[in-house]
Each structure stands twice: as structure tokens, then as C-alpha cells.
Design a protein around this motif. Structure first.
Motif, mmCIF file in Angstrom:
data_model
loop_
_atom_site.group_PDB
_atom_site.id
_atom_site.type_symbol
_atom_site.label_atom_id
_atom_site.label_comp_id
_atom_site.label_asym_id
_atom_site.label_seq_id
_atom_site.Cartn_x
_atom_site.Cartn_y
_atom_site.Cartn_z
ATOM 1 N N GLU A 13 -53.267 -42.483 -30.545
ATOM 2 C CA GLU A 13 -52.470 -43.707 -30.656
ATOM 3 C C GLU A 13 -50.981 -43.411 -30.669
ATOM 4 O OE1 GLU A 13 -53.945 -46.075 -33.922
ATOM 5 O OE2 GLU A 13 -55.990 -45.489 -33.397
ATOM 6 N N GLY A 14 -50.597 -42.241 -30.176
ATOM 7 C CA GLY A 14 -49.180 -41.935 -30.113
ATOM 8 C C GLY A 14 -48.714 -41.195 -31.342
ATOM 9 N N VAL A 15 -47.419 -41.195 -31.539
ATOM 10 C CA VAL A 15 -46.857 -40.371 -32.609
ATOM 11 C C VAL A 15 -46.135 -41.198 -33.656
ATOM 12 C CG1 VAL A 15 -46.595 -38.298 -31.219
ATOM 13 C CG2 VAL A 15 -44.815 -40.028 -31.183
ATOM 14 N N ILE A 16 -45.841 -40.550 -34.732
ATOM 15 C CA ILE A 16 -44.939 -40.993 -35.794
ATOM 16 C C ILE A 16 -45.503 -42.064 -36.710
ATOM 17 C CG2 ILE A 16 -42.628 -41.853 -36.365
ATOM 18 C CD1 ILE A 16 -42.755 -39.020 -35.209
ATOM 19 N N VAL A 17 -45.859 -43.205 -36.182
ATOM 20 C CA VAL A 17 -46.370 -44.212 -37.104
ATOM 21 C C VAL A 17 -47.860 -43.980 -37.265
ATOM 22 C CG1 VAL A 17 -46.749 -46.640 -37.544
ATOM 23 C CG2 VAL A 17 -44.612 -45.853 -36.549
ATOM 24 N N HIS A 18 -48.225 -43.696 -38.467
ATOM 25 C CA HIS A 18 -49.615 -43.364 -38.738
ATOM 26 C C HIS A 18 -50.115 -44.319 -39.806
ATOM 27 C CE1 HIS A 18 -53.193 -41.197 -39.703
ATOM 28 N NE2 HIS A 18 -52.788 -40.994 -40.926
ATOM 29 N N GLN A 19 -51.075 -45.128 -39.461
ATOM 30 C CA GLN A 19 -51.621 -46.122 -40.381
ATOM 31 C C GLN A 19 -50.505 -46.943 -41.025
ATOM 32 O OE1 GLN A 19 -54.489 -44.662 -43.110
ATOM 33 N NE2 GLN A 19 -55.922 -44.133 -41.500
ATOM 34 N N LEU B 222 -47.726 -28.099 -29.435
ATOM 35 C CA LEU B 222 -49.006 -28.758 -29.210
ATOM 36 C C LEU B 222 -48.935 -30.220 -29.628
ATOM 37 C CD1 LEU B 222 -51.614 -26.146 -30.542
ATOM 38 C CD2 LEU B 222 -50.682 -26.370 -28.250
ATOM 39 N N GLY B 223 -49.676 -31.039 -28.932
ATOM 40 C CA GLY B 223 -49.743 -32.455 -29.293
ATOM 41 C C GLY B 223 -48.849 -33.283 -28.409
ATOM 42 N N GLN B 224 -48.474 -34.436 -28.899
ATOM 43 C CA GLN B 224 -47.553 -35.289 -28.140
ATOM 44 C C GLN B 224 -46.136 -34.897 -28.514
ATOM 45 O OE1 GLN B 224 -48.147 -39.435 -27.890
ATOM 46 N NE2 GLN B 224 -50.338 -39.268 -27.489
ATOM 47 N N ILE B 225 -45.429 -34.433 -27.534
ATOM 48 C CA ILE B 225 -44.130 -33.806 -27.780
ATOM 49 C C ILE B 225 -43.023 -34.634 -27.152
ATOM 50 C CG2 ILE B 225 -42.777 -31.706 -27.430
ATOM 51 C CD1 ILE B 225 -45.351 -31.245 -29.048
ATOM 52 N N HIS B 226 -41.948 -34.780 -27.900
ATOM 53 C CA HIS B 226 -40.742 -35.330 -27.290
ATOM 54 C C HIS B 226 -39.719 -34.211 -27.215
ATOM 55 C CE1 HIS B 226 -37.679 -37.974 -26.003
ATOM 56 N NE2 HIS B 226 -36.973 -37.880 -27.099
ATOM 57 N N TYR B 227 -39.280 -33.910 -26.012
ATOM 58 C CA TYR B 227 -38.294 -32.844 -25.828
ATOM 59 C C TYR B 227 -36.906 -33.430 -25.631
ATOM 60 C CZ TYR B 227 -41.921 -29.289 -25.079
ATOM 61 O OH TYR B 227 -42.971 -28.423 -25.224
ATOM 62 N N LEU B 228 -35.932 -32.689 -26.095
ATOM 63 C CA LEU B 228 -34.546 -33.056 -25.833
ATOM 64 C C LEU B 228 -33.890 -31.920 -25.058
ATOM 65 C CD1 LEU B 228 -33.504 -34.304 -29.366
ATOM 66 C CD2 LEU B 228 -34.339 -35.656 -27.450
ATOM 67 N N PRO B 229 -32.993 -32.264 -24.163
ATOM 68 C CA PRO B 229 -32.282 -31.211 -23.438
ATOM 69 C C PRO B 229 -31.046 -30.779 -24.219
ATOM 70 C CG PRO B 229 -31.695 -33.356 -22.563
ATOM 71 C CD PRO B 229 -32.611 -33.609 -23.721
ATOM 72 N N GLY B 230 -30.505 -29.662 -23.838
ATOM 73 C CA GLY B 230 -29.247 -29.223 -24.422
ATOM 74 C C GLY B 230 -28.401 -28.599 -23.331
ATOM 75 N N ASN C 185 -35.938 -28.407 -21.983
ATOM 76 C CA ASN C 185 -36.738 -28.730 -23.176
ATOM 77 C C ASN C 185 -36.302 -27.841 -24.326
ATOM 78 O OD1 ASN C 185 -38.171 -30.473 -21.557
ATOM 79 N ND2 ASN C 185 -39.793 -28.992 -21.146
ATOM 80 N N VAL C 186 -35.124 -28.089 -24.839
ATOM 81 C CA VAL C 186 -34.616 -27.128 -25.825
ATOM 82 C C VAL C 186 -35.013 -27.498 -27.248
ATOM 83 C CG1 VAL C 186 -32.316 -28.167 -26.143
ATOM 84 C CG2 VAL C 186 -32.625 -25.708 -26.411
ATOM 85 N N ILE C 187 -35.072 -28.785 -27.530
ATOM 86 C CA ILE C 187 -35.476 -29.216 -28.872
ATOM 87 C C ILE C 187 -36.779 -29.971 -28.747
ATOM 88 C CG2 ILE C 187 -34.900 -30.751 -30.791
ATOM 89 C CD1 ILE C 187 -32.010 -29.899 -30.428
ATOM 90 N N CYS C 188 -37.687 -29.613 -29.612
ATOM 91 C CA CYS C 188 -39.026 -30.185 -29.578
ATOM 92 C C CYS C 188 -39.194 -31.054 -30.827
ATOM 93 C CB CYS C 188 -40.016 -29.023 -29.583
ATOM 94 S SG CYS C 188 -41.667 -29.459 -30.042
ATOM 95 N N ILE C 189 -39.632 -32.288 -30.617
ATOM 96 C CA ILE C 189 -39.888 -33.171 -31.762
ATOM 97 C C ILE C 189 -41.350 -33.574 -31.706
ATOM 98 C CG2 ILE C 189 -39.217 -35.302 -32.941
ATOM 99 C CD1 ILE C 189 -36.566 -35.179 -31.535
ATOM 100 N N HIS C 190 -42.042 -33.325 -32.758
ATOM 101 C CA HIS C 190 -43.452 -33.721 -32.795
ATOM 102 C C HIS C 190 -43.936 -33.853 -34.222
ATOM 103 C CE1 HIS C 190 -43.849 -29.350 -33.246
ATOM 104 N NE2 HIS C 190 -45.034 -29.593 -33.767
#
Ligand SMILES: [Cu+2]
Length: 935
Positions: free
Chosen positions: A305-311, A394-402, A416-421
Motif C-alpha cells: 500500500e505504499g510507504v510512510i503512512v501505516h495504518q 530494499l522496498g519502496q525507495i524514493h531517491y534524491l539526486p545530488g 540516486n544519491v540519497i535514499c529515503i525509505h
């Protein structure tokens, strides 16, 4: 402008970048919002800024050839940013009205002809950059070493004729020479104005092979601007002597410039040739024993169901300003707030790794100048990796460039320098009411991870910022990669390192980091409280105040003046950042965040006046508190100064100097620097690539929330979790379920225990039954043997009486004895008293399994039978021969097999029995129980 916040929006932070600010990204429930520094993308901005600088400098005679080193954003004034974001400056206060923010950039560049360095500041107005200032840096100031300069060092070294000859002399061809460009550390034989690097030299005998397995026995110094070799240094060797290891030279001081190899007073040491590869295809070729490990099953991270908001209630990242990246610090997190039931509470204005140094412990020159400031000298951002989905993350990743600037003023972008997950991190909290019928609640710990991986030549650092649902934040530093190594001669003693492989010497070293915390706990006016835990003073055991001697307490001391504090293990010392303007409703303490340093506290082992510590004052203490002072180029930032390469003393604009300023740090806008690290005594197991090591620094709410702020996190039952093991297949081997996943892995120990218990129980039961049956058979044999004797006796006399026609003759020799016929008659009306027809009374099956409630008393039955037998013998006038025992005890008539069994289970102390199970049962009866029957 405040971000829209709902109840499932908790954490909020900005990833404050170089020049970019408003990447409109949205992944899952990451909520993108327009950044505070509204400007177009960084690639265009860096290029635009450098172009303006180039144009501007064409009119300046002293500047002819430019080498761009850095190009970045000057952080805007703190208050303006907070006003812009609607973050209050005081607890529960109103934010200040927003004012326009002028974006400013700064550029460091080197002028190649004269070798001078410059800093220039530009402002953005109406979409165009304009130069505000252009300053020639003080003589000797060197901006950080660029990636291109590090790469160029290898070219310079390879091309040098003398180095080629030196290599050839130990069997290394020119094309096999490789080197890592390094900061020079400290070498006052060269003027600071000259831009120099040292080069650690290796051989590489095949494409992509691990070059660090082949260190060479000399180290060069080169001019980064002229790209020429200036000096070749030959480290001395050690020999064992009766007084311990002795160097081949008389001192650990630097040798003379231009000194020949002979000055090292040793033999050449060829590089070790044995390959130690890390790429699987090369390992397969070079190591005959290499075999890929088998049996690992896939482990997927699935977030359907995507990331971040969980229940509806977990962490939330508001990644508004998504550039996230600075060339020097890598990740810089800004304006971190927490939504406490609708109140946006400020926590940290900025968090970043501000500096680090790696001092090595070998004293002989030139190893003693080996201490790199990987952040301040190279830039952690510029050393960052482009991350790979499914490998690094691993998982659903949001990458940021630098992006950062190239030497020519163009832009280098790491995609893909910064990984947010998000990650599951075990249990967040749990309780079980242990009483029968009690309930339990388990809540999983979910964390938001913002991470980056950097390669510093041989070594890797992984930076993970973690945000948890209980309001805590963690900086986890992971160390991996390949050890920095030097060649050792055969049999050379090694008091400052470990031979991780033959002739491969990994020197002892430390990794020391400086975490810069710009706090705003419920507002900008903060203080730092130091807490010591101690035994109750002046209260010995037995005293009135402390009779049992157990009392301990805490002692708080407010840090009032700028300075540093040492750690004290004896008082389990701790620090917390507090805001005195708000108190906790229950504890009465000032609201605060504690700094957890135990995951990284380490003393510095270099001397306080060493070359290294002169330049890295921050390593002298674990905690520093100074005022924040904003200048035209931003706040106080860099613990070892802004221009670190080739510095030789403590710079004026550095942490150690700020800390002696005597400024008040009570209820002020302060900065806290935390020094943490690890001492690395290399292990052979760190070779050829080191398994990852973790260091963790935490920031945890203390008297900040009314209670555990994660009580609202829901317990969840993961439907993908299944038992790790089924009952096993036909061959009796355990089968791993196809749906195997992390949850099952977590329970694997319990599952092994359970299956082991069951197997053991089943096996034990079988053995118990076998043993029990054997014993039962033995005892049963004894009983029935005795009973058979009595029965036979009775049958014989019955026959005699019948033959002789006697019916009720009574030979009374025992008073009260019944007539023989009566004694012999089977009293069918009372079978339990049937004396000499035992098969009628004594059960033939186990009474406990036939009838659990049976009241059958076998010993009593035996006593009755024996009495009747004795009475019969008395009546008949024959001597009784009790079968239970052959000794005198038998005459008493009390010994019984069952009685014995009850008294000493497992022992056969009754009468002799026929052995069972040997095929001769019933035939080899002992003759010891003599039978005497007299007529
Ligand atoms: Cu290390």
C-alpha cells in the motif's frame, strides 16, 4: 508557509540542499511542498553561478585560469527560514511574520597560474546571479580536494619516470601502478601555498582486482595544480631486537626532501602478489577454494500500500526541499519538527555530519601524516555513491539526486544519491499480562530512513538518519570497505598494526566523527544539562539516610558557558538539550531531548599536541556547546575550520576556538557538537572487505511528551508472516515454506525449540514405554510365578482329597482354620477374596489402563492369598514354602513383589525370576527356591 498537517503527519523536516529547493516529488505519501528557497533545479543553478563567476573574473588581471572546487548555497538566516515555515521561536508561541529570503551562493576556486584560492559570494535577484564579494583567501588556505584532483593524482604518479623505475625494481610494470590520492595530512616540508597531495601506491595485476592486496613500499607527494611528483618517501622498516622492535632509521621525524632510498636503510619490499578479490567472478578465478554460499532464499520487502503512512498513524516525512544534499556534509537535515497532537513543536534546526578525521597509529614517517578529514578535505557529498535499487536499498525507495561542481564549472550529478525509505525495526513496545487469560499488545517499530553511502578511496561509510514513531532520531554510521594497508617485510615486527594477510599490514586507526546539532527544542532558546548518576553522598550503608546502602540519585548541572565536556563512565554521564521556558506537567523538568552517546563514545589516542589533534580539536572531547553566530556566510559550521586541507594549527574559525570564547550558552541559540567514533584494531576477518560496523547516536525526547508518544501506533498482524518450517517431508528433512519471510525468520529460534521439544518428547516416550514394559514383564512374571505355585499346590491337594474321597475332614493345626474343602473352594460370590484361584482375582491387564478408577490393591490381594496358603498348609500339616523370597523375610509372609516394586522402583529385589527375553524364559528357573512338599 506551513505544510498541511493531518494527524497522520508527525515528523516534518526539510532536506536542505545546495541550490535546489523545490523538486516536486511525491512518492507514496511523501508530501512534496514548495521549498523555502524557491529556485530552479541545481544543475542549472551551479552552471549558472559558475558562468557568472567566470565572466566576473575575466576583468581581474590576477585571475586567469580557474579551477572550480566548490559551489553551494549559503544557508539563509535562521529566523527568516523559521518565519517562512511558520515554526514558532518559543514554546507554543506564534511564528514570526515571514520576510523575503535572498538566496545566496558561494564558490571556492583555485587560480592555477598563481596557485591562489578565492571565495566569492553571489545573490539571486530577479532570476539572475550577481557577484556580491570576491575574496582572495588567506595565504595557505586550501579549499577541499576535488574528485578530479584525486583521480588526476593517479595519472601523475603513473607517468612519473622515477616511480616507474622504483616499481620495476620490485616487479611491477608501469601499467600496473595504481594509487589513491590522499590529503597530505601534515607535512611542513612543503609550503602551505602549494596545493599538494600524498599518493599511496599499489600494484594491480588484473582488471578490477583488489589493488589493496598489493601495497608498494614508497609513498609520493605531488603538486595537484602542476600535476608533478614532488617527493618520494620511503617508510623505514622494523627489525626485532632484544630490546623490542627497532626502526631501520634513527627517528620517526620526516626525512630530508629529496632523500634517496638508501636513507631508509632497508631493502626494497616487493608487493605481496597473492590476490584477495571481492568480485565473485574474480574470486572464482583466483581462489580455488571459492564456492558461492548456497541456500539463501529470497527475502523481499513488500509494501503493497505504499510507504510512510501505516495504518493511519506512523511517521511522516515532509520532504519539501528535496535537494537534500551538500557537497561537504552529504545529507543535511533541516527544520525538523514533530506534530504533537496538533501542536507543531520544533526540535532541530539542522543536523549534519560536520567533520571527521581518521588518525592512524603508526609513528614512523610518512605514516604519521596519515590522518584524513574525509568530510572537510574531500567532501562527503562529493564522495557519495549512486545507489542501486534492490542492492543498496530494499522496498519502496524514493531517491534524491545530488549535484556538485566540476573543476571546469560544469555540473556533476549523482542520480540516486540519497535514499529515503521505511524499514521495520523489530518491536517498538510490547507488554503481556502474564496471568492466565491476560492479554498482550505488540507494536512494531517502523522507521523512516534517510541514507547515503560514500566511498573514500578504500573505505566506505554508510550514513543512516532514522526517525522513529516515539519521537526519537538516530544517526547510524556504518563502516565497511577495504582497510588502508601498507606492505610489511617478511618477518617484520608490527607493533602498530595487524598483518591481515601475509605482508599486508593494516595500521591501527580511529574514525572520529563530529555531529553538528543545531537544536530548537520547543524554540530557539535552549541549554544543555549535564546529568551525573551517583551514589547518595555521605550516606554509608547502615546510616540513617541509607540503611541498606542502595540509594543513588542524579545530579544535574547546567552548562552555562561555551566549552567542552568529557564523558564520565563512573557517573554514567549524560547530556540533554532543554528549553527552560516549558516544564513537563508531571516530572517538572524542562522539556528536552537527550543525546545518547553510548553507541559511539571513544577516547582519542593521539596526543593533544599531535599533528592530528592540532588540526582536529573536536576529537578532544565528546561534547561541545557553543553559541550559534550567524555571519554574512552563514552560521558557525565547521569544527576544524572551513578550509581544512593542509591546515597546521587550530583555525580561528573552528570549534576549539569558539568554545573558549566564554559566551553564555544558557537559554541561548546554541550549537551542540557530538564527537563519536570507533577505534579500529584491524582483524584478519576485516580482510579483504570489512563486514559492516555500526555506531549509533540517538536523540530522544525526555520530559518532552506527556507520555510515550507512540501509544497511538496500532498493533498489526502481518498476513505475509508464516511458520518458517513445516513438519518435514517424507525423508524427515525440514522443508522451508515457499512463503518464508522475515517474520518467520524472527521466530526461527522458537520454532527450532518447539520442534526439538516435540521430537525429544516423542522419542523419550517410546524409550519410556519400552523400559516400562520390560520392567512390568519382569514383575508380572514374579507375581504370576508365585501365584501359579499356590494354585498348583491347591489343585494337587484338591485332587488328593478327591481321590481319597475326603470331603470335610479337618486337620486343625491352626486355631480357627477353615476346613480344607472350604479353603480350596473357589468363593465365587467374593472373587476378590478368592485365595487359591488367583487368575480369577488378579487382573491380567494393566488396571490403570483398563480402569483408571480401579481400587484393586494388589499387595493386599497377595497378603490374602499367602494367608490362605499358610492356613491351608497348617490344615494339611505341611510346611509352607512361600515363593516371594527365599530368605527369612519370606517366612513372615509380608514380602511381596509388588511391595518391593513400590519401595524401590526399578530394582528387582523380590524372589528370583526367570530371565525374560532370552528365549529360555520358563525353563531355566533358579533352583534356589526349593519346594518342599510333604504328605
Ligand atoms: Cu577503520
Amino acid at each position: 508557509m506551513s505544510a498541511p498537517r493531518t494527524r497522520n503527519c508527525y515528523w516534518s523536516l526539510n532536506l536542505c540542499g545546495e541550490l535546489d529547493s523545490r523538486t516536486e516529488a511525491s512518492v507514496g505519501s511523501f508530501d512534496a511542498r514548495r521549498g523555502i528557497y524557491a529556485a530552479p533545479n541545481p544543475e542549472m543553478q551551479i552552471a549558472a553561478v559558475c558562468l557568472v563567476v567566470r565572466h566576473h573574473t575575466t576583468s581581474i588581471p590576477d585571475i586567469t585560469a580557474l579551477k572550480f572546487i566548490t559551489c553551494g548555497l549559503i544557508p539563509p538566516p535562521k529566523r527568516a527560514v523559521l518565519a517562512h515555515l511558520g515554526i514558532p521561536l518559543t514554546p507554543g508561541g506564534k511564528p514570526e511574520p515571514a520576510t523575503p529570503i535572498i538566496r545566496q551562493a558561494e564558490v571556492d576556486f583555485v587560480e592555477l597560474v598563481k596557485g591562489q584560492s578565492y571565495n566569492t559570494v553571489l545573490s539571486l535577484a530577479d532570476g539572475a546571479w550577481n557577484v556580491d564579494t570576491l575574496d582572495l583567501l588567506p595565504e595557505g588556505s586550501q579549499p577541499q580536494i576535488s574528485v578530479e584532483e584525486l583521480v588526476a593524482a593517479e595519472k601523475t604518479i603513473k607517468a612519473d619516470k622515477r616511480i616507474q623505475e622504483l616499481a620495476k625494481a620490485v616487479g611491477v610494470e608501469p601499467e600496473q601502478i595504481v594509487c589513491d590520492g590522499w590529503s597530505i595530512g601534515y607535512d611542513d616540508r612543503f609550503p602551505q601555498q602549494r596545493r599538494v597531495q600524498q599518493a599511496l601506491i599499489f600494484a594491480r595485476f588484473g582488471e578490477h582486482e583488489n589493488l589493496y592486496a598489493h601495497p608498494m613500499d614508497f609513498i609520493a607527494v605531488l603538486d595537484s595544480n602542476a600535476e608533478t611528483v614532488l617527493q618520494i618517501d620511503f617508510p623505514p622498516t622494523r627489525k626485532s631486537t632484544p630490546n623490542g622492535p627497532a626502526l631501520s632509521v634513527s627517528t620517526t621525524a620526516p626525512g630530508a626532501l629529496g632523500a634517496e632510498f638508501a636513507a631508509a636503510n632497508r631493502d626494497r619490499i616487493p608487493p605481496p602478489k597473492k590476490p584477495f578479490d571481492f568480485l565473485p567472478d574474480l574470486m572464482a578465478k583466483s581462489d580455488p577454494d571459492y564456492k558461492p554460499r548456497e541456500g539463501l532464499k529470497p527475502l523481499h520487502v513488500v509494501q503493497p500500500e505504499g510507504v510512510i503512512v501505516h495504518q493511519g498513524a506512523t511517521i511522516y516525512a515532509d520532504a519539501g526541499d528535496l535537494a537534500a544534499f551538500t557537497h561537504r556534509e552529504g545529507i543535511a537535515l533541516s527544520t525538523i519538527t514533530y506534530n504533537d497532537n496538533g501542536e507543531i513543536r520544533p526540535l532541530f534546526y539542522r543536523l549534519s555530519l560536520a567533520e571527521m578525521v581518521v588518525p592512524y597509529g603508526a609513528p614512523e614517517f610518512p605514516h604519521s601524516r596519515k590522518f584524513a578529514f574525509d568530510s572537510g578535505e574531500y567532501g562527503m557529498g562529493t564522495m557519495a555513491n549512486e545507489l542501486s535499487l534492490g542492492c543498496d536499498c530494499l522496498g519502496q525507495i524514493h531517491y534524491l539526486p545530488g549535484s556538485y561542481v566540476a573543476n571546469d564549472g560544469s555540473v556533476i550529478t549523482i542520480k540516486n544519491v540519497i535514499c529515503i525509505h521505511e524499514e521495520d525495526n523489530g518491536v517498538l513496545w510490547k507488554h503481556t499480562d502474564y496471568r492466565p487469560g491476560g492479554r498482550s499488545q505488540t507494536v512494531r517499530r517502523r522507521r523512516l530512513v534517510i541514507s547515503m553511502v560514500c566511498t573514500l578511496a578504500n573505505y566506505e561509510y554508510i550514513w543512516n538518519y532514522h526517525f522513529y514513531q516515539d519521537g526519537s532520531i538516530e544517526l547510524e554510521t556504518r563502516l565497511t570497505g577495504i582497510l588502508q594497508v601498507y606492505v610489511g617485510a617478511d618477518g617484520e615486527p608490527n607493533p602498530h598494526g595487524t598483518y591481515v594477510a601475509p605482508n599486508v599490514n593494516a595500521h591501527y586507526h580511529q574514525h572520529m566523527f563530529s555531529l553538528r546539532i543545531d537544536p530548537m527544542i520547543d524554540g530557539l532558546q535552549n541549554s544543555v544539562m549535564e546529568t551525573d548518576v551517583m551514589r547518595m553522598p555521605d550516606a554509608p550503608t547502615g546510616s540513617v539516610q541509607n540503611f541498606a546502602g542502595n540509594a543513588f540519585m542524579t545530579k544535574d548541572s547546567l552548562i552555562k558557558q561555551e566549552g567542552s565536556r568529557q564523558y564520565d563512565l563512573s557517573t554514567d554521564r549524560r547530556w540533554r538539550i532543554v528549553n527552560s521556558a516549558r516544564k513537563h506537567y508531571s516530572s517538572g523538568a524542562n522539556v528536552g531531548y537527550s543525546i545518547g552517546v553510548k553507541g559511539g563514545m571513544v577516547p582519542s589516542f593521539v596526543r593533544e599536541d599531535s599533528w592530528c589533534a592540532r588540526r582536529s580539536g573536536f576529537i578532544k572531547a565528546p561534547l561541545w556547546v557553543v553559541r550559534d553566530v550567524e555571519g554574512p556566510k552563514g552560521s558557525r559550521m565547521w569544527p576544524s575550520g572551513k578550509y581544512v586541507p593542509q591546515s597546521r594549527t587550530t583555525p580561528e574559525d573552528s570549534l576549539e576556538k569558539w568554545s573558549t570564547g566564554g559566551g553564555k550558552v544558557e537559554d541561548e541559540d546554541i550549537l551542540v557538537y557530538v564527537t563519536f567514533g570507533t577505534t579500529h584494531i584491524p582483524r584478519p576477518e576485516d580482510w579483504p572487505v570489512m563486514p559492516v560496523e555500526h555506531l549509533n547516536i540517538t536523540l530522544k525526547p525526555q520530559s518532552f511528551f506527556t507520555k510515550n508518544p507512540s501509544m497511538d501506533v496500532q498493533g498489526s498482524k502481518d498476513t505475509h508472516s508464516v511458520a518458517a518450517f513445516t513438519n518435514g517431508d517424507a525423508a524427515g528433512t525440514v522443508i522451508m515454506s515457499d512463503a518464508f519471510d522475515l517474520e518467520a525468520l524472527v521466530h526461527v529460534e522458537q520454532d527450532f525449540y518447539d520442534s526439538g521439544y516435540k521430537d525429544g518428547h516423542d522419542h523419550g516416550r517410546i524409550h519410556g514405554l519400552i523400559e516400562g514394559r520390560a520392567l512390568g514383564r519382569e514383575k508380572g512374571f514374579e507375581m504370576w510365578e508365585e501365584l501359579g505355585f499356590y494354585q498348583g499346590f491347591a489343585m494337587m491337594w484338591q485332587s488328593i482329597y478327591t481321590l481319597q474321597g475326603r470331603t470335610d475332614e479337618c486337620v486343625v493345626s491352626v486355631k480357627g482354620a477353615a476346613p480344607v474343602t472350604e479353603l480350596l473352594r473357589q468363593p465365587r460370590d467374593a472373587p476378590h477374596q478368592a485365595p487359591l484361584e488367583p487368575h480369577c482375582a488378579v487382573p491380567r491387564v494393566n488396571p490403570s489402563s483398563a480402569d483408571a478408577s480401579s481400587e484393586l490393591d494388589i499387595p493386599k490381594l497377595f497378603r490374602q492369598i499367602r494367608s490362605r496358603y499358610k492356613a491351608l498348609c497348617a490344615t494339611l500339616g505341611v510346611r509352607p514354602s512361600l515363593r516371594a523370597s527365599t530368605d527369612g523375610e519370606a517366612a513372615e509372609g509380608d514380602a511381596s513383589p509388588t511391595g518391593d516394586m513400590e519401595k524401590s522402583p526399578g530394582k528387582s529385589s523380590g524372589g528370583p525370576v526367570w530371565s525374560v527375553g532370552d528365549g529360555t524364559a520358563g525353563r531355566s528357573r533358579s533352583s534356589s527356591a526349593g519346594v518342599e512338599i510333604s504328605f
